[in-house]
Design an enzyme around this catalytic site. Sequence first.
Site, PDB file in Angstrom:
ATOM      1  CG  ASN A  13      -1.707   1.246   1.392  1.00  0.00           C
ATOM      2  OD1 ASN A  13      -1.760   2.069   0.474  1.00  0.00           O
ATOM      3  ND2 ASN A  13      -2.341   1.427   2.542  1.00  0.00           N
ATOM      4  CD1 TRP A  14       3.774   1.163  -2.747  1.00  0.00           C
ATOM      5  CD2 TRP A  14       3.766   2.292  -4.677  1.00  0.00           C
ATOM      6  NE1 TRP A  14       4.630   0.516  -3.609  1.00  0.00           N
ATOM      7  CE2 TRP A  14       4.641   1.190  -4.798  1.00  0.00           C
ATOM      8  CE3 TRP A  14       3.598   3.136  -5.776  1.00  0.00           C
ATOM      9  CZ2 TRP A  14       5.351   0.924  -5.977  1.00  0.00           C
ATOM     10  CZ3 TRP A  14       4.305   2.868  -6.948  1.00  0.00           C
ATOM     11  CH2 TRP A  14       5.171   1.775  -7.040  1.00  0.00           C
ATOM     12  CG  HIS A  98      -5.654   2.018   5.067  1.00  0.00           C
ATOM     13  ND1 HIS A  98      -5.185   2.979   5.943  1.00  0.00           N
ATOM     14  CD2 HIS A  98      -4.678   1.084   4.975  1.00  0.00           C
ATOM     15  CE1 HIS A  98      -3.977   2.631   6.334  1.00  0.00           C
ATOM     16  NE2 HIS A  98      -3.645   1.486   5.771  1.00  0.00           N
ATOM     17  CD  GLU A 100      -2.656   5.516   6.630  1.00  0.00           C
ATOM     18  OE1 GLU A 100      -2.646   5.563   5.388  1.00  0.00           O
ATOM     19  OE2 GLU A 100      -1.758   4.971   7.301  1.00  0.00           O
ATOM     20  N   GLY A 176       2.684   2.355  10.680  1.00  0.00           N
ATOM     21  CA  GLY A 176       3.658   3.438  10.516  1.00  0.00           C
ATOM     22  C   GLY A 176       4.360   3.827  11.800  1.00  0.00           C
ATOM     23  N   GLY A 237       2.974  -1.183   4.174  1.00  0.00           N
ATOM     24  CA  GLY A 237       3.088   0.238   3.860  1.00  0.00           C
ATOM     25  C   GLY A 237       4.531   0.599   3.547  1.00  0.00           C
ATOM     26  N   GLY A 238       5.216   1.163   4.533  1.00  0.00           N
ATOM     27  CA  GLY A 238       6.577   1.669   4.346  1.00  0.00           C
ATOM     28  C   GLY A 238       7.519   0.722   3.616  1.00  0.00           C
TER      29      GLY A 238
HETATM   30  P1  13P Z   1       3.173   0.353   7.569  1.00  0.00           P
HETATM   31  O1  13P Z   1       3.663  -0.960   7.006  1.00  0.00           O
HETATM   32  O2  13P Z   1       3.945   1.527   7.051  1.00  0.00           O
HETATM   33  O3  13P Z   1       3.057   0.318   9.059  1.00  0.00           O
HETATM   34  O4  13P Z   1       1.689   0.554   7.007  1.00  0.00           O
HETATM   35  C1  13P Z   1       0.787  -0.485   7.110  1.00  0.00           C
HETATM   36  C2  13P Z   1      -0.413  -0.135   6.348  1.00  0.00           C
HETATM   37  O5  13P Z   1      -1.148   0.771   6.704  1.00  0.00           O
HETATM   38  C3  13P Z   1      -0.707  -0.889   5.130  1.00  0.00           C
HETATM   39  O6  13P Z   1      -1.968  -0.633   4.663  1.00  0.00           O
END
Ligand code: 13P
Length: 255
Positions: A13-14, A98, A100, A176, A237-238
């Site tokens: 997930n960018w 998600h 966020e 994150g 994510g990261g």
């Molecule tokens: P991180 O791997 O950066 O913690 O993010 C996870 C995420 O929200 C994937 O959707």
Amino acid sequence: MDKSLRKAVIAGNWKMNKTPDEAKAIINEMKPLVADADCDVVLCVPYIDIFAAQEAAAGSNIKIGAENCHWAESGAFTGEVSAPMLKAIGVEYVIIGHSERRQYFGETDETVNKRVRAALDSGLTVILCVGELLDERKKGVTMEVVRSQTKIALQGVSNEELDKIIIAYEPVWAIGTGETATAEQANEVNHAIREVLGEIYCPKCASRVTIQYGGSMNAKNAAELLAQEDVDGGLIGGASLKAEDFSVIVKAASI
Ligand code: 13P
């Protein structure tokens, strides 16, 4: 429950990262590194990057997805993109719900359900995110929160449509932050999600659903998380923004 009944899916997930040129560069770097994967490899990218990502991924085992879609087919929804629009340009996967989106853009379980419905109606595979806040974990209501998010998101989704649903358990406190759920915590909640699916559908149907873990999964901790009975992949994510790290996770899921 037999882990071999379901295929592992590692999805990146960018979020709001990378221009089209940067997208091409990283996918070109990733392609040879993940070519031997024995799992599905997906990159969910910003809308603006989809064409470039598809072009770079063509002929490889990397599939391209989006990070959200609206519930209407079309209309006066400035800034939104619909599921039929994504389907029309060859997108196969879409992340829905998600945390966020829930935290910063006011998404609710009900809008998540509407978006899931729209995505399925367009033939997209949904990566449905659920997960508790830190405060909810501290209060001991993680299972209730995740059960209810899962149940509401899947209202009106049929047994047959379950083939097009991947669930990502993403504890919000682990996203994150560098703080990962322990392998036991991840497995415990993923198992509970499978139980809910068993109640809504049937235990056998539930045993076929891919349930990922997401939240600071990285090259170092992926193997332990992915070895858990109910952890069938990751939403990354990261670490999905770094070709080498992402490929290590893909390899860990391919064992
Ligand atoms: P991180 O791997 O950066 O913690 O993010 C996870 C995420 O929200 C994937 O959707």
